[in-house]
Design a protein around this motif. Structure first.
Motif, PDB file in Angstrom:
ATOM      1  N   UNK A 123       0.855  -1.192   0.000  1.00 57.05           N
ATOM      2  CA  UNK A 123       0.000   0.000   0.000  1.00 57.05           C
ATOM      3  C   UNK A 123       0.888   1.237   0.000  1.00 57.05           C
ATOM      4  N   UNK A 124       0.545   2.198  -0.856  1.00 56.49           N
ATOM      5  CA  UNK A 124       1.340   3.428  -0.941  1.00 56.49           C
ATOM      6  C   UNK A 124       0.482   4.604  -0.498  1.00 56.49           C
ATOM      7  N   UNK A 125       1.018   5.356   0.450  1.00 54.93           N
ATOM      8  CA  UNK A 125       0.332   6.557   0.947  1.00 54.93           C
ATOM      9  C   UNK A 125       1.290   7.729   0.777  1.00 54.93           C
ATOM     10  N   UNK A 126       0.811   8.788   0.146  1.00 52.69           N
ATOM     11  CA  UNK A 126       1.653   9.982  -0.031  1.00 52.69           C
ATOM     12  C   UNK A 126       1.014  11.136   0.747  1.00 52.69           C
ATOM     13  N   UNK A 127       1.776  11.712   1.666  1.00 53.53           N
ATOM     14  CA  UNK A 127       1.269  12.839   2.445  1.00 53.53           C
ATOM     15  C   UNK A 127       0.541  12.377   3.689  1.00 53.53           C
ATOM     16  N   UNK A 128      -0.141  13.332   4.318  1.00 56.29           N
ATOM     17  CA  UNK A 128      -0.762  13.044   5.624  1.00 56.29           C
ATOM     18  C   UNK A 128      -2.233  13.416   5.680  1.00 56.29           C
ATOM     19  N   UNK A 129      -2.916  13.323   4.543  1.00 60.99           N
ATOM     20  CA  UNK A 129      -4.358  13.583   4.530  1.00 60.99           C
ATOM     21  C   UNK A 129      -5.046  12.662   5.553  1.00 60.99           C
ATOM     22  N   UNK A 130      -5.859  13.259   6.435  1.00 58.02           N
ATOM     23  CA  UNK A 130      -6.442  12.506   7.541  1.00 58.02           C
ATOM     24  C   UNK A 130      -7.294  11.336   7.084  1.00 58.02           C
ATOM     25  N   UNK A 131      -8.171  11.590   6.091  1.00 55.97           N
ATOM     26  CA  UNK A 131      -9.073  10.529   5.627  1.00 55.97           C
ATOM     27  C   UNK A 131      -8.266   9.414   4.966  1.00 55.97           C
ATOM     28  N   UNK A 145      -1.562  -1.050  -4.137  1.00 55.86           N
ATOM     29  CA  UNK A 145      -2.649  -0.088  -3.939  1.00 55.86           C
ATOM     30  C   UNK A 145      -2.030   1.290  -3.736  1.00 55.86           C
ATOM     31  N   UNK A 146      -2.445   2.269  -4.510  1.00 51.58           N
ATOM     32  CA  UNK A 146      -1.991   3.647  -4.291  1.00 51.58           C
ATOM     33  C   UNK A 146      -3.195   4.429  -3.787  1.00 51.58           C
ATOM     34  N   UNK A 147      -3.106   4.906  -2.562  1.00 51.50           N
ATOM     35  CA  UNK A 147      -4.256   5.610  -1.989  1.00 51.50           C
ATOM     36  C   UNK A 147      -4.426   6.970  -2.682  1.00 51.50           C
ATOM     37  N   UNK A 148      -5.622   7.220  -3.193  1.00 54.64           N
ATOM     38  CA  UNK A 148      -5.949   8.492  -3.843  1.00 54.64           C
ATOM     39  C   UNK A 148      -6.719   9.356  -2.847  1.00 54.64           C
ATOM     40  N   UNK A 149      -6.712  10.683  -2.953  1.00 51.69           N
ATOM     41  CA  UNK A 149      -6.040  11.466  -3.997  1.00 51.69           C
ATOM     42  C   UNK A 149      -4.554  11.623  -3.709  1.00 51.69           C
ATOM     43  N   UNK A 150      -3.808  11.958  -4.781  1.00 49.61           N
ATOM     44  CA  UNK A 150      -2.373  12.211  -4.667  1.00 49.61           C
ATOM     45  C   UNK A 150      -2.124  13.718  -4.690  1.00 49.61           C
ATOM     46  N   UNK A 151      -0.977  14.167  -4.142  1.00 48.33           N
ATOM     47  CA  UNK A 151      -0.672  15.603  -4.212  1.00 48.33           C
ATOM     48  C   UNK A 151      -0.670  16.091  -5.664  1.00 48.33           C
ATOM     49  N   UNK A 152      -0.904  17.389  -5.844  1.00 54.60           N
ATOM     50  CA  UNK A 152      -1.186  17.873  -7.205  1.00 54.60           C
ATOM     51  C   UNK A 152      -0.012  17.785  -8.178  1.00 54.60           C
ATOM     52  N   UNK A 153       1.235  17.652  -7.656  1.00 52.74           N
ATOM     53  CA  UNK A 153       2.373  17.536  -8.583  1.00 52.74           C
ATOM     54  C   UNK A 153       2.444  16.136  -9.224  1.00 52.74           C
ATOM     55  N   UNK A 154       1.584  15.211  -8.771  1.00 54.29           N
ATOM     56  CA  UNK A 154       1.626  13.843  -9.300  1.00 54.29           C
ATOM     57  C   UNK A 154       0.335  13.573 -10.094  1.00 54.29           C
ATOM     58  N   UNK A 155       0.518  13.138 -11.341  1.00 51.48           N
ATOM     59  CA  UNK A 155      -0.662  12.858 -12.191  1.00 51.48           C
ATOM     60  C   UNK A 155      -1.188  11.448 -11.885  1.00 51.48           C
ATOM     61  N   UNK A 156      -2.431  11.403 -11.430  1.00 51.09           N
ATOM     62  CA  UNK A 156      -2.997  10.109 -11.014  1.00 51.09           C
ATOM     63  C   UNK A 156      -3.065   9.112 -12.170  1.00 51.09           C
ATOM     64  N   UNK A 157      -3.427   9.615 -13.370  1.00 56.04           N
ATOM     65  CA  UNK A 157      -3.558   8.682 -14.510  1.00 56.04           C
ATOM     66  C   UNK A 157      -2.225   7.992 -14.792  1.00 56.04           C
ATOM     67  N   UNK A 158      -1.130   8.770 -14.697  1.00 57.72           N
ATOM     68  CA  UNK A 158       0.195   8.190 -14.979  1.00 57.72           C
ATOM     69  C   UNK A 158       0.524   7.110 -13.956  1.00 57.72           C
ATOM     70  N   UNK A 175       0.977  -7.325   4.491  1.00 59.57           N
ATOM     71  CA  UNK A 175       0.865  -5.999   3.869  1.00 59.57           C
ATOM     72  C   UNK A 175       2.086  -5.175   4.252  1.00 59.57           C
ATOM     73  N   UNK A 176       2.496  -4.332   3.324  1.00 61.33           N
ATOM     74  CA  UNK A 176       3.599  -3.409   3.591  1.00 61.33           C
ATOM     75  C   UNK A 176       3.126  -2.019   3.215  1.00 61.33           C
ATOM     76  N   UNK A 177       3.231  -1.111   4.167  1.00 62.46           N
ATOM     77  CA  UNK A 177       2.809   0.271   3.901  1.00 62.46           C
ATOM     78  C   UNK A 177       4.041   1.102   3.541  1.00 62.46           C
ATOM     79  N   UNK A 178       3.995   1.744   2.384  1.00 66.18           N
ATOM     80  CA  UNK A 178       5.062   2.659   1.963  1.00 66.18           C
ATOM     81  C   UNK A 178       4.506   4.076   2.106  1.00 66.18           C
ATOM     82  N   UNK A 179       4.994   4.787   3.114  1.00 66.73           N
ATOM     83  CA  UNK A 179       4.449   6.123   3.401  1.00 66.73           C
ATOM     84  C   UNK A 179       5.490   7.172   3.015  1.00 66.73           C
ATOM     85  N   UNK A 180       5.093   8.089   2.125  1.00 67.24           N
ATOM     86  CA  UNK A 180       6.011   9.125   1.646  1.00 67.24           C
ATOM     87  C   UNK A 180       5.513  10.509   2.055  1.00 67.24           C
ATOM     88  N   UNK A 181       6.461  11.433   2.115  1.00 67.00           N
ATOM     89  CA  UNK A 181       6.103  12.841   2.390  1.00 67.00           C
ATOM     90  C   UNK A 181       5.327  13.411   1.203  1.00 67.00           C
TER      91      UNK A 181
END
Ligand code: NAD
Length: 292
Positions: free
Chosen positions: A36-44, A94-107, A63-69
């Motif tokens: 599982x990939x989580x980018x940032x610290x959005x509460x939800x 699994x990439x948890x959405x939404x992603x920060x705006x500098x990252x294009x979700x479709x890509x 499961x392995x959680x990859x948490x990035x700034x």
């Protein structure tokens, strides 16, 4: 009115998965492993990923959680996904959405190996879904199908209205409800923000799936008596009287709509837990397909 209890149905499915994973262990077969990939610290997002990881643990799935700034670049994320695609031990990504705006979700979605795409967002899996072929079904609509099946809700020949046309909920839901097979065979109308006379469409429906993200949008005067109502929406609404400072609201005005329905999902405790159960189901499926 009866409640479509996603917590209970989800628990039953997760227990079934746990038994299958335990059986694999006994037979010396590979145990499913979700990254599982989580980018940032959005509460939800943090809460959702935490719930998914915990559910994996309870089912015996690794499961392995990859948490990035939140300043992670798109390039860095794509590199991580490439590594996970190439890692034979990883069955699902699994990439948890939404992603920060500098990252294009479709890509990012396109970068995931379709055989590890347990969220079912990759265009290949969405194409397979459209053709009724085996692939990965997005977890939320898949969870709704499992919920309808669990409660043996008759769908054949019914008028279904789906509100919301996102690629991850509304659109795949409309395809599933219209397909032949379990929880299918409906006549489906897909409504969205540009739909004219929305209330009239909803009032005709035997089955309503509300996935628009507008708290308590669906009111009692829009609902046909006896309808089955599935509330996908989860919005955090400020409520200073709560310890967390917010409460979760669905897209349906539950207290006024529920007396009219034959069946209805609550929020929380309806579609949310089914999404998690469906994700685990997809992760097990990915492992079985890749390793037998
Ligand atoms: P989205 O914002 O991508 O899509 C919303 C859709 O609703 C759009 O297609 C838009 O056209 C439509 N819409 C918006 N306002 C409308 C209006 N006034 N009338 C008619 N249509 C309208 O959202 P999404 O990702 O599909 O999620 C929808 C909701 O479901 C959100 O509240 C989200 O948090 C929730 N959700 C819940 C789960 C779960 O597990 N329970 C999973 C995914 C999403």
């Amino acid at each position: 009115m009866q409640v479509l209890d996603g917590k209970k149905a989800g628990q039953a499915i997760r227990e079934e998965i746990r038994l299958q994973v335990a059986q694999r262990l006994t037979e010396g077969k590979k145990i499913p492993h979700l990254a599982a990939i989580l980018v940032g610290n959005n509460g939800a997002s943090t809460t959702y990923v935490g719930a998914k990881v915990k559910a994996c643990e309870e089912a015996g799935i690794r499961s392995t959680l990859h948490h990035f700034e939140s300043d992670l670049t798109e390039f860095q994320l794509l590199e991580k996904i490439r590594d996970l695609n190439n890692d034979p031990d990883i069955d699902g990504i699994l990439v948890q959405l939404p992603l920060p705006k500098q990252i294009r979700e479709e890509e990012v979605i396109r970068a995931i190996d379709p055989e590890k795409d347990v969220d079912g967002f990759h265009p290949i899996n969405q194409g397979l879904l459209m053709q009724g072929l085996p692939g990965f079904i997005p977890a939320t609509p898949y969870g709704i199908v499992l919920l309808l099946q669990h409660y043996k809700i008759e769908t054949t020949g019914k008028e279904a209205v789906v509100i919301g046309r996102s690629n991850i909920v509304g659109r795949p839901m409309s395809i599933l409800l219209s397909q032949p097979g379990p929880a299918g065979n409906c006549t489906v109308t897909l409504c969205h923000s540009k739909t004219q006379n929305l209330n009239e469409h909803i009032r005709r429906a035997d089955i309503v799936v509300a996935a628009l993200g507008q708290p308590e949008f669906v009111k009692a005067d829009m609902i046909k008596a006896g309808a089955v109502v599935i509330d996908v929406g989860i919005t955090r609404v400020d409520n200073p009287s709560k310890k967390s400072g917010f409460e979760l609201k669905g897209d349906v005005d539950f207290s006024n709509v529920s007396p009219l329905c034959s069946w209805i999902t609550p929020v929380p405790g309806g579609v949310g837990p089914m999404t998690i159960a469906a994700l685990l189901q997809n992760t097990l499926l990915a492992c079985v397909r890749r390793n037998n």
